[in-house]
Design an enzyme around this catalytic site. Structure first.
Site, mmCIF file in Angstrom:
data_model
loop_
_atom_site.group_PDB
_atom_site.id
_atom_site.type_symbol
_atom_site.label_atom_id
_atom_site.label_comp_id
_atom_site.label_asym_id
_atom_site.label_seq_id
_atom_site.Cartn_x
_atom_site.Cartn_y
_atom_site.Cartn_z
ATOM 1 N N HIS A 163 5.505 -4.799 2.956
ATOM 2 C CA HIS A 163 4.935 -3.907 1.941
ATOM 3 C C HIS A 163 5.066 -4.564 0.576
ATOM 4 C CE1 HIS A 163 5.684 -0.407 4.905
ATOM 5 N NE2 HIS A 163 4.436 -0.853 4.999
ATOM 6 N N GLU A 166 7.556 -3.685 -2.379
ATOM 7 C CA GLU A 166 8.985 -3.690 -2.031
ATOM 8 C C GLU A 166 9.578 -5.080 -2.316
ATOM 9 O OE1 GLU A 166 9.088 -1.998 1.945
ATOM 10 O OE2 GLU A 166 7.894 -0.287 1.272
ATOM 11 N N HIS A 291 12.792 -3.898 4.251
ATOM 12 C CA HIS A 291 11.910 -3.050 3.454
ATOM 13 C C HIS A 291 12.764 -2.445 2.340
ATOM 14 C CE1 HIS A 291 8.172 -2.522 6.010
ATOM 15 N NE2 HIS A 291 8.958 -3.187 6.842
ATOM 16 N N GLU A 361 16.064 -0.507 5.283
ATOM 17 C CA GLU A 361 15.534 -0.005 4.011
ATOM 18 C C GLU A 361 16.622 -0.267 2.976
ATOM 19 O OE1 GLU A 361 12.562 1.121 3.438
ATOM 20 O OE2 GLU A 361 11.787 1.771 5.382
HETATM 21 O O1 0X9 Z 1 7.069 3.689 6.765
HETATM 22 C C1 0X9 Z 1 7.443 2.518 6.899
HETATM 23 O O2 0X9 Z 1 6.691 1.618 7.239
HETATM 24 C C2 0X9 Z 1 8.904 2.158 6.613
HETATM 25 N N1 0X9 Z 1 9.355 2.778 5.393
HETATM 26 S S1 0X9 Z 1 8.788 2.256 3.958
HETATM 27 O O3 0X9 Z 1 9.251 3.170 2.926
HETATM 28 N N2 0X9 Z 1 9.404 0.831 3.621
HETATM 29 O O4 0X9 Z 1 7.388 2.143 4.038
HETATM 30 C C3 0X9 Z 1 9.777 2.702 7.722
HETATM 31 C C4 0X9 Z 1 9.351 2.341 9.081
HETATM 32 C C5 0X9 Z 1 10.341 2.845 10.061
HETATM 33 N N3 0X9 Z 1 9.750 3.148 11.287
HETATM 34 C C6 0X9 Z 1 9.528 4.421 11.730
HETATM 35 N N4 0X9 Z 1 9.865 5.476 11.054
HETATM 36 N N5 0X9 Z 1 8.937 4.510 12.889
HETATM 37 ZN ZN ZN Z 2 8.224 -0.813 3.549
#
Ligand code: 0X9
Ligand code: ZN
Length: 415
Positions: A163, A166, A291, A361
């Site tokens: 991303h 980030e 991330h 994260e």
């Molecule tokens: O949403 C995402 O891609 C990730 N969080 S972010 O804030 N960096 O965008 C988390 C992905 C974790 N995976 C799942 N929740 N399945």
């Molecule tokens: Zn992310």
């Protein structure tokens, strides 16, 4: 201060004008549990921070319109306004690396430590930038493997910046490389560790998005890659584009959404290149994708609420997550406990290839502490917090199940 995104954003609510017409909307939405959060993601919102009974996220114009027509309670919305006075990274953030400076940093590192490191490209981004990887392989104990060639040593890969906004997530894997280079041949434990492992670092997966986010003089809150989707919408969410249970929940078919899954699994060169690289290195047993933000350690499954079916694997994920949390104080959990997301890196790596894969994260924990743009001042602490988890993962790359039988004495080298 410009970094206090919400403060800034609220201050400019009344300035929501054509000048920021393409900026996403910050949304503060009622959400009591993971089911509510998944519903919100499926509306096309990228959730970025959790509060007790609500979430904060970003939404495009059309996603916001859809939210307004839904039964999701919108507590606040305001247009995201970038910090002011930014040209490239702002001067106080000059420690951050844009694509060219990242390339040079990797070149310098490899030039100084060519005995243990080499840089190679895993392929090009959509806009034609090389996706750089650095291999750390000392050639000791086993045969050397040059230019990313498959080693017989157990392998691990670290990634950052799927991303774009980030930025901390690219700096930490770069700092890890610098730490390993500095300590090889100096620290006996690091020397022994590197001699027995094949380590890869791909710090900037979404280089096109990074350049867009910083190159116009204002941070753009760019998340996705730079794929033109038609109708003026840009970008596929690379963390919804991997090909394991792709498109089965927690992602959007709306090209304007920040969680747009793409027209098909692995539609993007960035995810195709990661796929080819990982599949081409069957010695990889562990993967960590950085991330930001929220201070979480996430492991599969992410595409469904059910736990990993293989009890041995599940226990290993849980033990590893808890152990790493002792060091970085993050919260370890199954990733769908946050919300469902399909097509993410870790579900694909584990589901398709059996790799023990984690998403970190990184800091900050809260949107109020700077969100995506916390400033260079956080980097040393974030690195320090995550060094032991990273070394622990490198150590376990021969057989992650070893985690379950480790005792306190096994970690003395990490103190
Ligand atoms: O949403 C995402 O891609 C990730 N969080 S972010 O804030 N960096 O965008 C988390 C992905 C974790 N995976 C799942 N929740 N399945
Ligand atoms: Zn992310």
């Amino acid at each position: 201060m410009a970094r206090m995104l919400f403060t800034v954003a609220m201050a400019v609510t009344t300035l929501a004008s054509a000048a920021f017409a393409n900026a996403p909307h910050f949304v503060h939405l009622k959400a009591l549990n993971k089911y509510d959060r998944t519903k919100i993601v499926e509306m096309g919102v990228s959730i970025e921070a959790l509060a007790t009974d609500s979430v904060y996220g970003l939404a495009s114009d059309s996603v916001l319109e859809r939210l307004k027509k839904s039964d999701i309670k919108i507590m606040e919305t305001f247009l995201a306004k970038p910090p002011e006075g930014v040209t490239d990274f702002p001067s106080e953030d000059s420690r951050f690396h844009n694509y060219d400076r990242m390339t040079k940093a990797l070149d310098d590192l490899v030039a100084a430590h060519g005995d243990i490191m080499r840089k190679f490209s895993i392929g090009k981004t959509l806009q034609g930038r090389e996706m750089w990887a650095v291999q750390v392989n000392t050639g000791k104990e086993t045969l050397n493997a040059k230019d990313g060639a498959v080693s017989v040593k157990p392998g691990i890969v670290f990634m950052g910046n799927h991303h774009a906004r980030e930025h901390v997530s690219a700096e930490i894997p770069l700092m890890l490389l610098e730490y390993l280079a500095k300590n090889y041949g100096v620290d006996k434990d690091i020397t022994a560790l590197l001699d027995k492992r094949d380590i890869y670092v791909i710090p900037m997966v979404n280089a096109d998005g990074v350049e867009f986010d910083i190159s116009t003089g204002e941070y753009k809150y760019q998340r996705k890659n730079m794929r033109p989707n038609g109708s003026g919408h840009i970008g596929v969410d690379l963390n919804r584009n991997y090909g394991f249970k792709w498109g089965t929940g927690g992602s959007s078919t709306d090209p304007s959404s920040d969680v747009y899954m793409g027209p098909n699994a692995f539609s993007e060169p960035e995810t195709q290149n990661i796929k080819a690289f990982v599949e081409g290195h069957p010695n990889l047993k562990v993967l960590l994708t950085f991330h930001t933000f929220s201070e979480l350690i996430l492991y599969p499954w992410g595409h469904k609420y059910d736990a990993v079916e293989n009890k041995e694997d599940l226990a290993t994920f849980e033990v590893m997550g808890k152990k790493m949390a002792e060091w970085n104080k993050y919260t370890p959990e199954q990733s769908s406990g946050l919300y469902i997301a399909s097509g993410d890196t870790v579900d694909w790596a584990y589901g398709s290839l059996g790799i023990f894969a984690f998403t970190f994260e990184l800091s900050p924990k809260e949107m109020y502490d700077g969100g995506f743009y916390p400033g260079a001042g956080v980097l040393d602490k974030v690195f320090e917090d995550n060094l032991r988890p990273a070394l622990y993962l490198i150590d376990l790359a021969d057989n992650p199940h070893r985690a379950k039988s480790q005792t306190a004495g096994d970690f003395e080298w990490l103190h």
